[in-house]
Structures are given as C-alpha cells and as structure tokens.
Write a protein that holds these residues in place. Sequence first.
Motif, mmCIF file in Angstrom:
data_model
loop_
_atom_site.group_PDB
_atom_site.id
_atom_site.type_symbol
_atom_site.label_atom_id
_atom_site.label_comp_id
_atom_site.label_asym_id
_atom_site.label_seq_id
_atom_site.Cartn_x
_atom_site.Cartn_y
_atom_site.Cartn_z
ATOM 1 N N ARG A 1 0.832 -1.217 0.000
ATOM 2 C CA ARG A 1 0.000 0.000 0.000
ATOM 3 C C ARG A 1 0.860 1.257 0.000
ATOM 4 O O ARG A 1 0.532 2.249 -0.666
ATOM 5 C CB ARG A 1 -0.932 0.002 1.217
ATOM 6 N N ALA A 2 1.974 1.218 0.745
ATOM 7 C CA ALA A 2 2.856 2.384 0.771
ATOM 8 C C ALA A 2 3.388 2.704 -0.617
ATOM 9 O O ALA A 2 3.525 3.881 -0.988
ATOM 10 C CB ALA A 2 4.018 2.122 1.731
ATOM 11 N N VAL A 3 3.667 1.683 -1.397
ATOM 12 C CA VAL A 3 4.150 1.886 -2.766
ATOM 13 C C VAL A 3 3.022 2.400 -3.654
ATOM 14 O O VAL A 3 3.194 3.367 -4.420
ATOM 15 C CB VAL A 3 4.737 0.573 -3.322
ATOM 16 N N ALA B 1 2.527 11.924 -5.464
ATOM 17 C CA ALA B 1 2.926 12.260 -6.833
ATOM 18 C C ALA B 1 4.361 12.793 -6.803
ATOM 19 O O ALA B 1 4.706 13.636 -5.969
ATOM 20 C CB ALA B 1 1.991 13.304 -7.420
ATOM 21 N N GLY B 2 5.204 12.275 -7.695
ATOM 22 C CA GLY B 2 6.599 12.695 -7.753
ATOM 23 C C GLY B 2 7.506 11.977 -6.776
ATOM 24 O O GLY B 2 8.705 12.253 -6.734
ATOM 25 N N GLN B 3 6.966 11.054 -6.000
ATOM 26 C CA GLN B 3 7.776 10.296 -5.039
ATOM 27 C C GLN B 3 8.123 8.934 -5.635
ATOM 28 O O GLN B 3 7.259 8.245 -6.169
ATOM 29 C CB GLN B 3 7.020 10.105 -3.726
ATOM 30 N N SER B 4 9.375 8.536 -5.541
ATOM 31 C CA SER B 4 9.779 7.224 -6.057
ATOM 32 C C SER B 4 9.275 6.121 -5.132
ATOM 33 O O SER B 4 8.981 6.351 -3.946
ATOM 34 C CB SER B 4 11.306 7.144 -6.164
ATOM 35 N N VAL B 5 9.224 4.915 -5.657
ATOM 36 C CA VAL B 5 8.798 3.792 -4.815
ATOM 37 C C VAL B 5 9.812 3.558 -3.699
ATOM 38 O O VAL B 5 9.433 3.171 -2.575
ATOM 39 C CB VAL B 5 8.605 2.499 -5.648
ATOM 40 N N LEU B 6 11.085 3.820 -3.974
ATOM 41 C CA LEU B 6 12.112 3.627 -2.958
ATOM 42 C C LEU B 6 11.921 4.597 -1.796
ATOM 43 O O LEU B 6 12.042 4.220 -0.622
ATOM 44 C CB LEU B 6 13.491 3.793 -3.590
ATOM 45 N N ARG B 7 11.601 5.854 -2.107
ATOM 46 C CA ARG B 7 11.345 6.830 -1.042
ATOM 47 C C ARG B 7 10.056 6.499 -0.289
ATOM 48 O O ARG B 7 9.959 6.727 0.921
ATOM 49 C CB ARG B 7 11.267 8.231 -1.631
ATOM 50 N N ALA B 8 9.074 5.957 -0.982
ATOM 51 C CA ALA B 8 7.833 5.568 -0.306
ATOM 52 C C ALA B 8 8.096 4.445 0.696
ATOM 53 O O ALA B 8 7.568 4.441 1.811
ATOM 54 C CB ALA B 8 6.790 5.132 -1.332
ATOM 55 N N ILE B 9 8.941 3.500 0.313
ATOM 56 C CA ILE B 9 9.299 2.402 1.218
ATOM 57 C C ILE B 9 10.102 2.944 2.393
ATOM 58 O O ILE B 9 9.896 2.558 3.546
ATOM 59 C CB ILE B 9 10.085 1.314 0.457
#
Length: 398
Positions: free
Chosen positions: A279-281, A286-294
């Motif tokens: 869900r976090a991914v 908007a504009g956030q990478s999946v790595l930063r979301a994790i």
Amino acid sequence: MAEVAVGRRERKKARTRQAIADAALELFLERGFDQVTVKDVAEAADVSMSGLFKHFPTKESLVFDLEGDIRAGLVAAVRDRPRGTPVLQALRAWQLDRADAADAEPRTAAFRDLVTGTPALADHARRMWLRYERELAKAIEQAGPDAPGAGIAARALARFVLDRAQFWHRGELDAAFALLAGGWPAPELDIPPHAPAEPPSAPARPPGLRERKKAQTRQAITRAALELFAEHGYDDVGVRQIADVAGTSPATLFAYFPDGKASLVFPGDRADNAAALARAVHHRRAGQSVLRAIHDHMAERGPFKQDPTPGERRVLDLVRATPELSDYALRSWTTAQDALTTAITEEAALPADDTTARLLARYVLQIPDLATAADDARHALDVITELLERGWPACLRS
C-alpha cells in the motif's frame, strides 16, 4: 632440502583433505547429510577419526571445504584489483568466475539442493556468508571514499553483493551490479501513481465477546513472554514457562503463535505487514519514487521509529542481543518480497518478472537487519536508501 620436505608434506595434507571432502560429498549426495555419520566418511576416505577432525572440525565443514579459499579470494578481489578498476567491476568478475566454475561442475544442482534442503547446512552456510560479509565490508570501506556513512554503506554493499552468492544465476548478475553501481532508475516517476481499486469494506462492528477474549489471551501471552525474556534472557525461558505465567496451556499458546517462541516477540501478522508495504508503494505521493515511499514507511516502524516507548526499546534491545530473534525478524521482513515486487512492477509499468524490481525489493527488505549493526538505525536507513537510489560510491559523495 628442508624446503622440499615441507612442500611434500603440504601436498600430502592437501591430497588427504581433498580425499576426505570428496568422500563426504559423494556420501551426502547419495544418502543425505543426516543419514551419514562422520565415521562413515572417515572409513570411505580411509583415514582415522582423529585424522579427519584435523582437517574438518565439524561435520558441516566437510561440505564447505573451500571456505578459506573463498574468503581469501573474495577480499583479494577488492584489495588486489588492478589500478583504476572499480570495486564493483572487480567483484562482478569474481562472481562470474564462480558462476563459470559452478556451471562446469555437473553436481552443482545436487549440491545446491543438499544445502538448501538440510537445515544444519543452510544455517552453516548463512553463518559462513555472514563472516564473508564482514570481511568484504572492511575491504570495501577501505577502498571507497572516506565519508559519513561509509561503514554502513560498505556493509550493505557487501550484503547485496554476496546475497545468495553461492547460488547466483548468470542472468541476475548484470541486473544486480547495474543496480548497485547506478542505483534504481525510478521509471515510476514517469507514470502517475495508480493505487489499485480496493473492494468496499463492510462497516466495522464492535468486536464480540469471543474476539475480545481471544485478543486478551494473545496479549497476556505476549506480555508474559516479554517479561520473562527481560528477567531471565530469551534462551533461558521455555514455552511451557511462558504458558504457565500467562495462565494458559502450551497447546493454546501454539494455536495463537504457530511459529514458536520467536514469534512471541513479533505479534504482528506477516501478511498484514506485506500488504502495508505494498500500500505504501501504491499510495505514494505524486513525484515520489517507490524507494522513497518504502523508506518513509519503514521510518515509522521497528528499529527506525524516532521515539520508541520503553517497552519497544526493550524489545529492540532483546532482538539485537539474540541471534535467533534477529534471524526471525529478517525472515519476517523478507516474506514480503513477492508482494513488494508486484507493487513495484505495477507502479513502474515493468514486466511482472522484472529482475531489477525483484532485486530492489529483496535488498530494501534487508535494511532493518543491516541497521541492527549500526549505532543509529535511522541514519543507516537513510544511507542504504541513498545507496540504492544513487549506487556506490556515488551515494557517499555530496
């Protein structure tokens, strides 16, 4: 003359050692590791028991007879690389040489099955590669930039390079080293986040008497376990003792915690944790990478939480001091690999079997375990995320 005698003696010792290792592997592959005794190996190699133990201190070490050579070769790949050769290029060459040697050995697949299918050997292999990881990390740190975070970045890089190193498939090597050298390319930034539609949830209803009683029993078991572990130490407390203090039976305890004693320290559901990561991914800004979301998701949990309660801190200290709990925690995170890989590939519009996305998921899920060796877990999270974003050694440069 003395030098000739020493050389002859060393060659004889090497031949004896190789004969023992060959006999052991043949018997283990034929009958299975647990069905063969050390005496069986000694008889097959025509040596005495004392002669065998001079070369191999444990039964497990008979399977990993090249352990010393691998350790020396791995560190030498970094320290003795030609001038101007990047560290990762030298390590990739080392991995390719190992892959070529494995491909040339007809028993490689059977050996892999033997190790992965035998708990004692799998545990020995894990501890062996952990020792390699520490030594490789030192060599990488010495070879890299002298910058804040260099030590934890080197440890993470060593972990990722050696991850399943003994069982690499050739096709994974290029993707792994490209990711570690250049970082995650973040193709998802070119695509708007698209959280998958979720079925409407039914209106929440208050828990009934049965549900409340089950929750109370579960909490009582967890509380009793943590109090006993804090007082006596994890290794000196048994499941029956925990059940007695919690006022329940061992059978009831296992009904709530089927994974055994270690799971009492981690009461959360693994499937729920995996779903939360996905869900976090999917729900990243908007504009956030999946790595930063994790990264942001992890930063609020476990060892990365900024202001843990006294109870949470006791649990973290217990996990750091207990190898069995550290191993369980790592397994708990890595069970989310498939769910996280799926979320990443969907957000980045990549094929479901994309190797780089799978490697990224696998690497980030090892960050909590790597952070346990750091003085500042949150700083370790930041450094390793930067490593996976920018690659090494660029992650250490301003």
